[in-house]
Design a protein around this motif. Structure first.
Motif, mmCIF file in Angstrom:
data_model
loop_
_atom_site.group_PDB
_atom_site.id
_atom_site.type_symbol
_atom_site.label_atom_id
_atom_site.label_comp_id
_atom_site.label_asym_id
_atom_site.label_seq_id
_atom_site.Cartn_x
_atom_site.Cartn_y
_atom_site.Cartn_z
ATOM 1 N N GLU A 88 133.664 11.548 117.031
ATOM 2 C CA GLU A 88 134.207 11.200 115.716
ATOM 3 C C GLU A 88 133.759 12.193 114.651
ATOM 4 O OE1 GLU A 88 133.375 7.188 114.622
ATOM 5 O OE2 GLU A 88 134.591 6.351 116.242
ATOM 6 N N LEU A 89 132.513 12.632 114.724
ATOM 7 C CA LEU A 89 132.005 13.627 113.776
ATOM 8 C C LEU A 89 132.830 14.906 113.862
ATOM 9 C CD1 LEU A 89 129.913 14.956 111.843
ATOM 10 C CD2 LEU A 89 128.576 15.487 113.879
ATOM 11 N N LYS A 90 133.038 15.398 115.062
ATOM 12 C CA LYS A 90 133.808 16.626 115.248
ATOM 13 C C LYS A 90 135.232 16.479 114.733
ATOM 14 C CE LYS A 90 131.423 18.565 119.255
ATOM 15 N NZ LYS A 90 131.591 18.970 120.666
ATOM 16 N N ARG A 91 135.867 15.352 115.043
ATOM 17 C CA ARG A 91 137.256 15.143 114.620
ATOM 18 C C ARG A 91 137.378 15.088 113.099
ATOM 19 N NH1 ARG A 91 139.627 10.705 113.279
ATOM 20 N NH2 ARG A 91 138.108 9.354 114.257
ATOM 21 N N GLN A 92 136.510 14.319 112.448
ATOM 22 C CA GLN A 92 136.579 14.178 110.995
ATOM 23 C C GLN A 92 136.249 15.482 110.281
ATOM 24 O OE1 GLN A 92 134.370 10.793 109.520
ATOM 25 N NE2 GLN A 92 135.114 9.497 111.175
ATOM 26 N N LEU A 93 135.226 16.176 110.749
ATOM 27 C CA LEU A 93 134.834 17.433 110.125
ATOM 28 C C LEU A 93 135.909 18.495 110.327
ATOM 29 C CD1 LEU A 93 132.582 18.673 108.469
ATOM 30 C CD2 LEU A 93 131.400 19.241 110.574
ATOM 31 N N ALA A 94 136.515 18.546 111.512
ATOM 32 C CA ALA A 94 137.591 19.507 111.766
ATOM 33 C C ALA A 94 138.793 19.233 110.862
ATOM 34 C CB ALA A 94 138.005 19.462 113.228
ATOM 35 N N LEU A 95 139.152 17.967 110.677
ATOM 36 C CA LEU A 95 140.265 17.632 109.781
ATOM 37 C C LEU A 95 139.961 18.037 108.344
ATOM 38 C CD1 LEU A 95 141.365 14.125 111.118
ATOM 39 C CD2 LEU A 95 142.660 16.254 111.214
ATOM 40 N N HIS A 96 138.734 17.809 107.912
ATOM 41 C CA HIS A 96 138.337 18.171 106.544
ATOM 42 C C HIS A 96 138.406 19.685 106.342
ATOM 43 C CE1 HIS A 96 136.360 17.630 102.699
ATOM 44 N NE2 HIS A 96 135.526 18.595 103.026
ATOM 45 N N VAL A 97 137.869 20.444 107.291
ATOM 46 C CA VAL A 97 137.869 21.902 107.174
ATOM 47 C C VAL A 97 139.290 22.436 107.258
ATOM 48 C CG1 VAL A 97 137.151 24.040 108.309
ATOM 49 C CG2 VAL A 97 135.525 22.180 108.020
ATOM 50 N N LYS A 98 140.111 21.865 108.133
ATOM 51 C CA LYS A 98 141.493 22.321 108.274
ATOM 52 C C LYS A 98 142.275 22.071 106.983
ATOM 53 C CE LYS A 98 143.893 22.572 112.436
ATOM 54 N NZ LYS A 98 144.503 21.975 113.607
ATOM 55 N N HIS A 99 141.999 20.947 106.346
ATOM 56 C CA HIS A 99 142.701 20.604 105.101
ATOM 57 C C HIS A 99 142.333 21.551 103.964
ATOM 58 C CE1 HIS A 99 144.691 18.118 102.139
ATOM 59 N NE2 HIS A 99 143.582 18.108 101.419
ATOM 60 N N PHE A 100 141.043 21.846 103.805
ATOM 61 C CA PHE A 100 140.596 22.649 102.679
ATOM 62 C C PHE A 100 140.390 24.124 103.017
ATOM 63 C CE2 PHE A 100 139.296 18.406 101.329
ATOM 64 C CZ PHE A 100 139.841 18.388 100.063
ATOM 65 N N GLY A 101 140.068 24.439 104.265
ATOM 66 C CA GLY A 101 139.724 25.814 104.617
ATOM 67 C C GLY A 101 140.803 26.577 105.338
ATOM 68 N N GLY A 102 141.887 25.906 105.689
ATOM 69 C CA GLY A 102 142.961 26.579 106.398
ATOM 70 C C GLY A 102 142.591 26.894 107.830
ATOM 71 N N GLY A 103 143.386 27.776 108.423
ATOM 72 C CA GLY A 103 143.134 28.145 109.811
ATOM 73 C C GLY A 103 143.889 27.236 110.755
ATOM 74 N N GLN A 104 144.218 27.757 111.901
ATOM 75 C CA GLN A 104 144.970 26.993 112.884
ATOM 76 C C GLN A 104 144.067 26.245 113.850
ATOM 77 O OE1 GLN A 104 148.317 26.602 112.912
ATOM 78 N NE2 GLN A 104 148.186 27.644 110.946
ATOM 79 N N ARG A 105 142.990 26.883 114.268
ATOM 80 C CA ARG A 105 142.116 26.283 115.276
ATOM 81 C C ARG A 105 140.711 26.148 114.695
ATOM 82 N NH1 ARG A 105 141.218 29.918 120.202
ATOM 83 N NH2 ARG A 105 139.799 30.755 118.689
ATOM 84 N N VAL A 106 140.241 24.934 114.581
ATOM 85 C CA VAL A 106 138.906 24.671 114.043
ATOM 86 C C VAL A 106 138.066 24.062 115.161
ATOM 87 C CG1 VAL A 106 137.569 23.382 112.349
ATOM 88 C CG2 VAL A 106 139.795 24.308 111.713
#
Length: 77
Positions: A24-42
Motif C-alpha cells: 500500500e505504501l508503494k502504491r500510494q507513494l507512486a500515485l502521488h509522485v506520478k501526479h505531481f512529478g510526472g514520468g511514465q514509470r515510477v
C-alpha cells in the motif's frame, strides 16, 4: 515526506499517506509522485528509501509519524 536532491526543484508537496503494509505504501507513494512529478514509470525502493522515475533515481523519501495532539490540562466532565 519526499526529499529532493540539491539540484532538483521542489515541485512535489508533502503527502499524507495512510497505509497498512509495504504494498500500500508503494502504491500510494507512486500515485502521488506520478501526479505531481510526472514520468511514465515510477518505482519505489523501500529498502533504500529511493524513488526512481523512468529508471532514474530522482528522489529520496522518509516516513515521519504524524504529530500527536498535546494533552489538555483542563479536564471536562
Amino acid at each position: 515526506m519526499v526529499n529532493f536532491p540539491k539540484s532538483a526543484k521542489s515541485d512535489i508537496p508533502i503527502c499524507d499517506l495512510d497505509f497498512r503494509n509495504e504494498t500500500e505504501l508503494k502504491r500510494q507513494l507512486a500515485l502521488h509522485v506520478k501526479h505531481f512529478g510526472g514520468g511514465q514509470r515510477v518505482e519505489i525502493d523501500t529498502s533504500a528509501s529511493q524513488i526512481l522515475v523512468d529508471g532514474v533515481h530522482k528522489y529520496n523519501f522518509s516516513l515521519m509519524d504524524p504529530p500527536r495532539p498535546r494533552p489538555s490540562a483542563a479536564v471536562m466532565f
